[in-house]
Design an enzyme around this catalytic site. Structure first.
Site, PDB file in Angstrom:
ATOM      1  N   LYS A   1       0.846  -1.197   0.000  1.00  0.00           N
ATOM      2  CA  LYS A   1       0.000   0.000   0.000  1.00  0.00           C
ATOM      3  C   LYS A   1       0.878   1.242   0.000  1.00  0.00           C
ATOM      4  CE  LYS A   1      -2.209   1.750   3.626  1.00  0.00           C
ATOM      5  NZ  LYS A   1      -3.196   1.973   4.712  1.00  0.00           N
TER       6      LYS A   1
ATOM      7  N   ARG B   1     -10.105  -0.802   8.023  1.00  0.00           N
ATOM      8  CA  ARG B   1      -9.255  -1.782   8.701  1.00  0.00           C
ATOM      9  C   ARG B   1      -8.732  -1.221  10.009  1.00  0.00           C
ATOM     10  NH1 ARG B   1      -4.288   1.048   9.197  1.00  0.00           N
ATOM     11  NH2 ARG B   1      -2.819   0.572   7.512  1.00  0.00           N
TER      12      ARG B   1
ATOM     13  N   GLN C   1     -11.833   8.802  10.686  1.00  0.00           N
ATOM     14  CA  GLN C   1     -11.439   7.626  11.444  1.00  0.00           C
ATOM     15  C   GLN C   1     -12.291   7.445  12.690  1.00  0.00           C
ATOM     16  OE1 GLN C   1     -10.264   4.246  12.484  1.00  0.00           O
ATOM     17  NE2 GLN C   1      -9.593   5.083  10.546  1.00  0.00           N
TER      18      GLN C   1
ATOM     19  N   GLY D   1      -4.112   7.940  16.717  1.00  0.00           N
ATOM     20  CA  GLY D   1      -3.555   9.037  15.930  1.00  0.00           C
ATOM     21  C   GLY D   1      -2.061   9.009  15.712  1.00  0.00           C
TER      22      GLY D   1
ATOM     23  N   ASP E   1       1.140   7.969  14.421  1.00  0.00           N
ATOM     24  CA  ASP E   1       1.613   7.035  13.398  1.00  0.00           C
ATOM     25  C   ASP E   1       2.869   7.558  12.708  1.00  0.00           C
ATOM     26  OD1 ASP E   1       0.490   9.129  12.030  1.00  0.00           O
ATOM     27  OD2 ASP E   1      -0.831   7.907  10.774  1.00  0.00           O
TER      28      ASP E   1
ATOM     29  N   LYS F   1       4.727  12.142  17.100  1.00  0.00           N
ATOM     30  CA  LYS F   1       3.307  12.273  17.407  1.00  0.00           C
ATOM     31  C   LYS F   1       3.007  11.657  18.771  1.00  0.00           C
ATOM     32  CE  LYS F   1       1.221  12.558  12.802  1.00  0.00           C
ATOM     33  NZ  LYS F   1       0.175  11.993  11.913  1.00  0.00           N
TER      34      LYS F   1
END
Length: 326
Positions: free
Chosen positions: A69, A112, A140, A223, A225, A229
């Site tokens: 992906k 997913r 999300q 959140g 990722d 963060k």
């Protein structure tokens, strides 16, 4: 040689949350049993454009599925009418390497991830959880709530977003697919008065303080990722049982990355990967008082497994179009 092309609209018409949960659960179990290959995400950082591009290859050996992906994260996109996250998935034959299908994967990414949160909460939240707190009211947040509704009787949802109008719009949207009270609240502390807390922000500063979270709470931290963060105050992670989707990826760029880089948390303090819990190698929740955290970074195996579910349904229904490659 032909490849099956599926648009985002076609993917959306084929993929249900139940499909996504079933696919992601098998992928997590394979990961827990050591039956996957999944190099860490590769990042192209685009600081001049406030975003990044990521490449996520994966092979599920137990299910004989492979693919990759490519996905972006550009937080400013909604201001110009584009999604924050957009993605493309390519499925390959493990036998020959030929591409089988190319499909829009923006919806797959959202579904997913919602499925992963639902699976984690099933093993880590109290079974009698019925109040959901949401911090962040974007796309999300919707799929997280859809996933949780498959396993829990939800009576109330409280939602906070830094944009109050978005929180109010989300509260109205929830009433269209879930029978419950949904309230937009003025501050993140109010959203923490819940059984299951879901954070879906791109924040680089904690939005949840340690003292706001009461014993027995489960948190789906979605959140974080990328490096730097962080949604949860580091002291909160020290109090909690932490389960990650993948240890290497989480230490690098998940919710635990900042407290680990600052020396506040040690990697050895992470309790388990979610696949290990599914495989029975590590326990999930063991008491009604413990605080549990699922650190979700998003794995390529989730995308490949969910994309294959879409591909199989497309073959059965005759959806999509064949494009000649060679």
């Amino acid at each position: 040689m032909e490849v099956l092309w599926l648009t985002e609209k076609e993917v959306r018409s084929l993929l249900t949350m139940d499909d996504a949960i079933a696919a992601v659960q098998k992928a997590f179990l394979d990961h827990g049993m050591g039956r996957t290959q999944m190099p860490s995400k590769s990042y192209l950082h685009l600081p001049d454009h406030n975003g990044d591009l990521r490449c996520m290859p994966a092979y599920l050996e137990g299910q004989d599925m492979a693919g990759v992906k490519i996905v972006n994260v550009h937080p400013g996109n909604p201001l110009i009418g584009l999604p924050t996250v957009m993605a493309l998935l390519i499925l390959h034959s493990p036998h020959t390497g030929e591409p089988l299908s190319i499909m829009g994967a923006t919806y797959i990414t959202s579904m997913r991830t919602g499925a992963a949160g639902a699976i984690a909460a099933r093993y880590l939240a109290r079974p009698d959880s019925h109040v959901i707190g949401m911090i962040g009211a974007g796309a999300q947040a919707r799929t997280q709530l859809q996933g949780l509704s498959r396993h829990f009787q939800i009576d109330q949802v409280t939602v906070f977003d830094s944009f109050a109008d978005r929180a109010r719009a989300f509260a109205e949207d929830v009433l269209g697919f879930l029978k419950c009270d949904c309230i937009a609240v003025a501050g993140p502390e109010e959203a923490c008065e819940c059984d299951i807390l879901v954070t879906t922000t791109p924040s680089r500063q904690p939005v949840v303080r340690n003292e706001w979270v009461r014993p027995g709470t489960h948190i789906n931290a979605i959140g974080a990722d990328a490096v730097g963060k962080q949604e949860l105050e580091s002291a909160l992670l020290k109090r909690a049982k932490i389960v990650v989707d993948d240890i290497v990826q989480s230490v690098h760029s998940g919710e635990v990355n900042v407290p680990i880089s600052e020396g506040i948390l040690r990697p050895e303090e992470i309790h388990a990967q979610i696949g290990e819990v599914l495989a029975g190698k590590k326990p999930g929740r063991v008491s009604s008082e413990e605080i549990t955290i699922f650190d979700s970074t998003g794995l390529g195996i989730q995308d490949v497994a969910t994309g294959h579910a879409v591909y199989e349904k497309a073959l059965q229904s005759g959806m999509g179009r064949r494009l000649e490659l060679a």
